[in-house]
Design a protein around this motif. Sequence first.
Motif, PDB file in Angstrom:
ATOM      1  N   ARG A  76     -35.553 -21.500  69.278  1.00 55.08           N
ATOM      2  CA  ARG A  76     -36.104 -20.199  68.869  1.00 55.08           C
ATOM      3  C   ARG A  76     -37.337 -20.397  68.006  1.00 55.08           C
ATOM      4  O   ARG A  76     -38.352 -19.727  68.183  1.00 55.08           O
ATOM      5  CB  ARG A  76     -35.054 -19.386  68.118  1.00 55.08           C
ATOM      6  CG  ARG A  76     -35.526 -17.995  67.733  1.00 55.08           C
ATOM      7  CD  ARG A  76     -34.459 -17.185  67.017  1.00 55.08           C
ATOM      8  NE  ARG A  76     -33.348 -16.915  67.904  1.00 55.08           N
ATOM      9  CZ  ARG A  76     -32.113 -17.394  67.744  1.00 55.08           C
ATOM     10  NH1 ARG A  76     -31.836 -18.166  66.726  1.00 55.08           N
ATOM     11  NH2 ARG A  76     -31.163 -17.102  68.586  1.00 55.08           N
ATOM     12  N   ARG A  77     -37.282 -21.340  67.067  1.00 53.19           N
ATOM     13  CA  ARG A  77     -38.438 -21.610  66.206  1.00 53.19           C
ATOM     14  C   ARG A  77     -39.620 -22.114  67.011  1.00 53.19           C
ATOM     15  O   ARG A  77     -40.760 -21.730  66.769  1.00 53.19           O
ATOM     16  CB  ARG A  77     -38.075 -22.620  65.125  1.00 53.19           C
ATOM     17  CG  ARG A  77     -37.210 -22.033  64.028  1.00 53.19           C
ATOM     18  CD  ARG A  77     -36.857 -23.044  62.972  1.00 53.19           C
ATOM     19  NE  ARG A  77     -38.047 -23.604  62.371  1.00 53.19           N
ATOM     20  CZ  ARG A  77     -38.073 -24.766  61.736  1.00 53.19           C
ATOM     21  NH1 ARG A  77     -36.998 -25.499  61.634  1.00 53.19           N
ATOM     22  NH2 ARG A  77     -39.182 -25.196  61.205  1.00 53.19           N
ATOM     23  N   ALA A  78     -39.353 -22.979  67.991  1.00 52.10           N
ATOM     24  CA  ALA A  78     -40.431 -23.539  68.805  1.00 52.10           C
ATOM     25  C   ALA A  78     -41.074 -22.485  69.693  1.00 52.10           C
ATOM     26  O   ALA A  78     -42.255 -22.586  70.023  1.00 52.10           O
ATOM     27  CB  ALA A  78     -39.895 -24.681  69.657  1.00 52.10           C
ATOM     28  N   CYS A  79     -40.327 -21.481  70.066  1.00 52.68           N
ATOM     29  CA  CYS A  79     -40.830 -20.459  70.998  1.00 52.68           C
ATOM     30  C   CYS A  79     -41.313 -19.193  70.303  1.00 52.68           C
ATOM     31  O   CYS A  79     -41.700 -18.237  70.976  1.00 52.68           O
ATOM     32  CB  CYS A  79     -39.747 -20.100  72.008  1.00 52.68           C
ATOM     33  SG  CYS A  79     -39.300 -21.467  73.082  1.00 52.68           S
ATOM     34  N   THR A  80     -41.286 -19.141  68.996  1.00 49.74           N
ATOM     35  CA  THR A  80     -41.712 -17.944  68.274  1.00 49.74           C
ATOM     36  C   THR A  80     -43.224 -17.965  68.093  1.00 49.74           C
ATOM     37  O   THR A  80     -43.772 -18.843  67.430  1.00 49.74           O
ATOM     38  CB  THR A  80     -41.014 -17.837  66.909  1.00 49.74           C
ATOM     39  OG1 THR A  80     -39.607 -17.781  67.125  1.00 49.74           O
ATOM     40  CG2 THR A  80     -41.453 -16.592  66.159  1.00 49.74           C
TER      41      THR A  80
END
Length: 104
Positions: A76-80
């Motif tokens: 999720r952090r990488a894709c935000t």
Amino acid sequence: MGHVAHRLYSTASKTAISTAHLTQFPPREAIVRQAGKVVFDAQSWAALQPPPPSALTAFSHRIGLGSILTSPDTIRRACTHKSFVNLHTKYYPSSPPPQRMPTL
């Protein structure tokens, strides 16, 4: 009421699910006032919904990084994207913004 309609109604009433646990719908952050009318903005509401952890895990496996990206929070952090952080802050000013991976 005919037999078919009665049967359909009785079957549907047995499978009814209580909505007491759900939050109010439509949420106030998705309601927009345009030209004196109240309009539900489905795209804004959909954009604010977090993806389920299973979707994040499936995504990491589809792109071949399932063994490296093992935590849904990391994915999720990488894709935000930074534009989502701005959108989140606009609609939820009192909650902390979602974390992003540091740019290199």
